[in-house]
Write an enzyme that holds these catalytic residues in place. Structure first.
Site, PDB file in Angstrom:
ATOM      1  N   SER A  60       0.809  -1.214   0.000  1.00 24.26           N
ATOM      2  CA  SER A  60       0.000   0.000   0.000  1.00 24.26           C
ATOM      3  C   SER A  60       0.842   1.263   0.000  1.00 24.26           C
ATOM      4  CB  SER A  60      -0.899   0.061   1.236  1.00 24.26           C
ATOM      5  OG  SER A  60      -1.690  -1.072   1.326  1.00 24.26           O
ATOM      6  N   GLU A  75       5.042  -1.502  14.652  1.00 22.99           N
ATOM      7  CA  GLU A  75       5.518  -0.168  14.279  1.00 22.99           C
ATOM      8  C   GLU A  75       6.544   0.400  15.255  1.00 22.99           C
ATOM      9  OE1 GLU A  75       2.318  -1.157  14.352  1.00 22.99           O
ATOM     10  OE2 GLU A  75       1.680  -1.054  12.260  1.00 22.99           O
ATOM     11  N   PHE A  81      -0.744   4.715  12.105  1.00 14.14           N
ATOM     12  CA  PHE A  81       0.112   3.782  12.837  1.00 14.14           C
ATOM     13  C   PHE A  81       1.526   4.302  13.041  1.00 14.14           C
ATOM     14  CE2 PHE A  81      -2.778   0.949  10.241  1.00 14.14           C
ATOM     15  CZ  PHE A  81      -3.715   0.840  11.242  1.00 14.14           C
ATOM     16  N   HIS A 125      -1.943   7.628   3.691  1.00 13.89           N
ATOM     17  CA  HIS A 125      -3.335   7.465   4.148  1.00 13.89           C
ATOM     18  C   HIS A 125      -3.665   8.401   5.302  1.00 13.89           C
ATOM     19  CE1 HIS A 125      -2.610   3.887   1.768  1.00 13.89           C
ATOM     20  NE2 HIS A 125      -3.893   3.596   1.775  1.00 13.89           N
ATOM     21  N   ASP A 156     -12.697   2.978   5.688  1.00 14.16           N
ATOM     22  CA  ASP A 156     -12.133   2.346   6.884  1.00 14.16           C
ATOM     23  C   ASP A 156     -12.597   3.030   8.169  1.00 14.16           C
ATOM     24  OD1 ASP A 156     -10.822   0.210   5.788  1.00 14.16           O
ATOM     25  OD2 ASP A 156      -8.890   1.223   5.590  1.00 14.16           O
TER      26      ASP A 156
END
Ligand code: TPP
Ligand code: MG
Lengths: 318, 304
Positions: A37, A58, A83, A109, A117
């Site tokens: 992505s 992460e 994240f 994003h 989402d």
């Protein structure tokens, strides 16, 4: 009004990474199970030995990048904005920003345009989190070509950098001479105008340009500034614009409490105070929906910018 | 997973690693055929809802929703005590979908249980809907925790399970994790604390579909030996075939019988289960089917 071509910032990021990988052997790239992505996967195809997928971990990724940097590498860490900021805030603060290490955090994003989402994935406070960190540079490119220029500049720059990108294909609006020499900390004037200044960042820059066209119909001549570096902020350009136009509107796809607009307001209050209005998300979480529906519902359309400009003009008695 | 039909018909052996009886196999009584048939039919319905929801929304996560279906159906339609007409009933068993991207499965189970109209399922991911892309405990009746950022659900389950003990309540807490989610450090913080606090009213279920977003778990961030890891953290580990209702129910029973330790059920599943071209396909982790794919999927799932 000219129809803009649509391009994706993530593709531009992937392209820039591959170029950097070719130019420099000290570039390493880290992913967190979203390499497809965020397009770090493109780098991985070219330089598998310099790409590390940390999985859904992460915190580990960020601190490992600090280690890479401490050992002389320039490390790019990339995943979704949600994240790679809040979840890893302490890792960024302690292991990256404080020791001023050469880690480039590229968040994709970001914002509510993530869409379906929903709120759990719509990062609208990252600029606030990153802006308050000493030593951190914060960049929000306006489109795909500027993304590439920003990534190259960040790689060149010594120290921590946060770059914020979106999900969707967005209009290419920086293909003008004013925007070609990307310089960290330098805003670009996209359009001259005498009556009011519209300051946009990220996807809101193109919307500011559209708003300026609309305002022209009402005999309002708007200057448009692309504030692609949120920190350090180009105070000189801002103050000059405030002096010349006497009014200001900011627009960002972010919580309006603590993003670019508030940074602009602080600069103006301390230097040259003019009537101002901030367009942004009014301190609420997002929700599921299409990008367009959400931009409408959360007050981020061209009309919202135009209305804000009229409001500022009215306050100035015009 | 291995199914060992025993001499007595309809009895199965389930593999159990346990700090109490290491490696001991247990034989569990089976369940009436009618019950199993009912669950299988419900699972078919839920799978069709999943495909319709994701196709209708144009986005979502079919792979992990389909792999989790049988475990959720067993929980909602057999195992858990809950009341659709009283979602906040104090004594209800709790379920936390830590892998929040499987929201369609949860919504389908809640709707079929009667928490809200089945017709509302088609509003998923649409603006203004009570059915968000990821579970939202303030918007959707029956949703116990807001999840979507992986790694946090087990810790929430620990809080719920400890609260049950403080309040001397009998309810049990179930948490479903993705296998990729086991990458998250917080899962292991939670694992450590659950056994420290001897939380035996908590059951974690790992949807072991062997895939995460970027590829196979063993290639991206290898988990094996996963059962041994959980065992080393003090958990009672039960490994089953996650699409076999008898095994799923037997595992819940075994977990209930285990005192002094939390239990984890490793449910070996197939990502995309039930739709041939989604099974084991990384590409269908987070992609909605095309029109053709949608029609094919519905046909395979026995829809019309
Ligand atoms: C903290 C965090 N990082 C990244 C993601 C993005 N993401 C969503 S699902 C997923 C893969 C999940 O794999 P797994 O847990 O195995 O789920 P399943 O296979 O059951 O779909 C990722 C990386 C996330 N939701 N949360
Ligand atoms: Mg998985």
């Amino acid at each position: 009004m000219k129809k803009w071509e649509l391009k994706n910032q993530r593709d531009a990021f992937g392209e820039a990474l591959v170029e950097l990988g070719e130019q420099r052997s000290d570039i390493v790239v880290a992913s967190a199970d979203l390499s497809c992505s965020v397009k770090t996967g493109v780098f991985a195809e070219h330089f598998p030995e310099r790409h590390f997928n940390f999985g859904i971990a992460e915190q580990n990724m960020i601190s490992a990048c600090a280690g890479f940097a401490a050992a002389g590498k320039t490390a790019f860490a990339s995943t979704f904005a949600i994240f790679v900021t809040g979840r890893v805030y302490d890792q960024i603060r302690q292991s990256v920003a404080y020791p001023k290490l050469d880690v480039k955090i590229v968040a994709t994003h970001a914002g509510i345009t993530v869409g379906g989402d929903g709120a759990t994935h719509q990062m609208i406070e990252d600029l606030a989190l990153m802006r308050v960190l000493p030593n951190m540079t914060v960049i929000v490119p306006a489109d795909a070509p500027e993304t590439k220029r920003a990534v190259m500049a960040a790689a060149e720059f010594k120290g921590p950098v946060y770059i914020r990108l979106g999900r969707a294909n967005i209009p290419v609006c920086t293909d003008i001479p004013e925007c070609q020499d990307f310089e960290i900390g330098k805003a670009s004037i996209m359009r001259e105008g005498a009556d009011i200044t519209l300051v946009g960042t990220g996807i809101m820059v193109a919307k500011c340009l559209e708003a300026a066209e609309d305002l022209k119909k009402h005999k309002i001549d708007a200057k448009v500034i692309n504030m692609s570096t949120i920190k350090p902020m180009d105070e000189k350009t801002l103050i000059k614009a405030a002096r010349e136009t006497g009014g200001m509107v900011t627009a960002e796809e972010h919580n309006v409490m603590v993003g670019m607009g508030s940074a602009v307001a602080m600069t103006l209050v301390e230097n040259f105070h003019v009537p101002m209005k901030r367009v942004g998300i009014r301190d609420s979480f997002g929700e599921s929906g299409t990008s367009d529906e959400l931009m409408e519902k959360y007050g981020l359309t061209v009309d919202h910018i135009v209305d804000a400009a009229h409001d500022v003009m009215k306050r100035r008695g015009r | 997973m291995k199914i060992f039909p025993s001499l007595i018909s309809k009895e199965y052996e389930v593999r159990v690693y346990s700090p109490l009886h290491i490696g001991a196999g247990i034989v569990v009584n089976s369940y009436p055929d009618e019950d199993i048939k009912m669950l299988e039919e419900m699972a078919g319905k839920v799978r069709r809802h999943i495909i319709e929801m994701i196709y209708g929304a144009g986005s979502g996560h079919p792979g992990g929703s389909l792999s989790a279906t049988d475990v959720l159906v067993a929980l909602y339609f057999m195992e858990m005590n809950h009341k659709a007409d009283d979602p906040k009933w104090e004594d209800r068993d709790r379920f936390v979908l830590s892998k929040g991207h499987a929201a369609p499965t949860l919504y389908a189970c809640l709707a079929e249980s009667g928490y809200f109209p089945v017709d509302e399922l088609k509003t998923i991911r649409k603006i203004g809907s009570r059915l968000q892309g990821h579970p939202d405990m303030r918007k959707t009746p029956g949703v116990e925790a807001s999840t979507g950022s992986e790694g946090q659900g087990l810790s929430m389950g620990i809080g719920m399970a400890l609260a049950a003990k403080l309040d001397r309540k009998k309810y049990r807490t179930y948490v479903m994790l993705g296998d990729g989610e086991n990458n998250c450090g917080q899962i292991w913080e939670a694992a450590m604390s659950a056994s420290q606090f001897k939380i035996d009213n908590l059951v974690a279920i790992i949807d072991r579909n062997k895939l995460q977003l970027d590829g196979p778990t063993e290639k991206i961030m290898s988990l094996e030996p996963l059962g041994d890891k959980w065992k080393a953290f003090g958990w009672n580990v039960i490994e089953i075939e996650g699409h076999n209702f008898r095994e799923i129910l037997a595992a819940f029973k075994k977990a209930k019988e285990t005192k002094g330790h939390p239990s984890v059920i490793i449910a070996n599943t197939i990502k995309g289960k039930g739709v041939s071209f989604m099974e084991g396909a990384v590409g269908f982790h987070g992609k909605s089917p095309s029109k053709d794919e949608y029609e094919k999927a519905m046909k395979e799932l026995g829809g019309d």
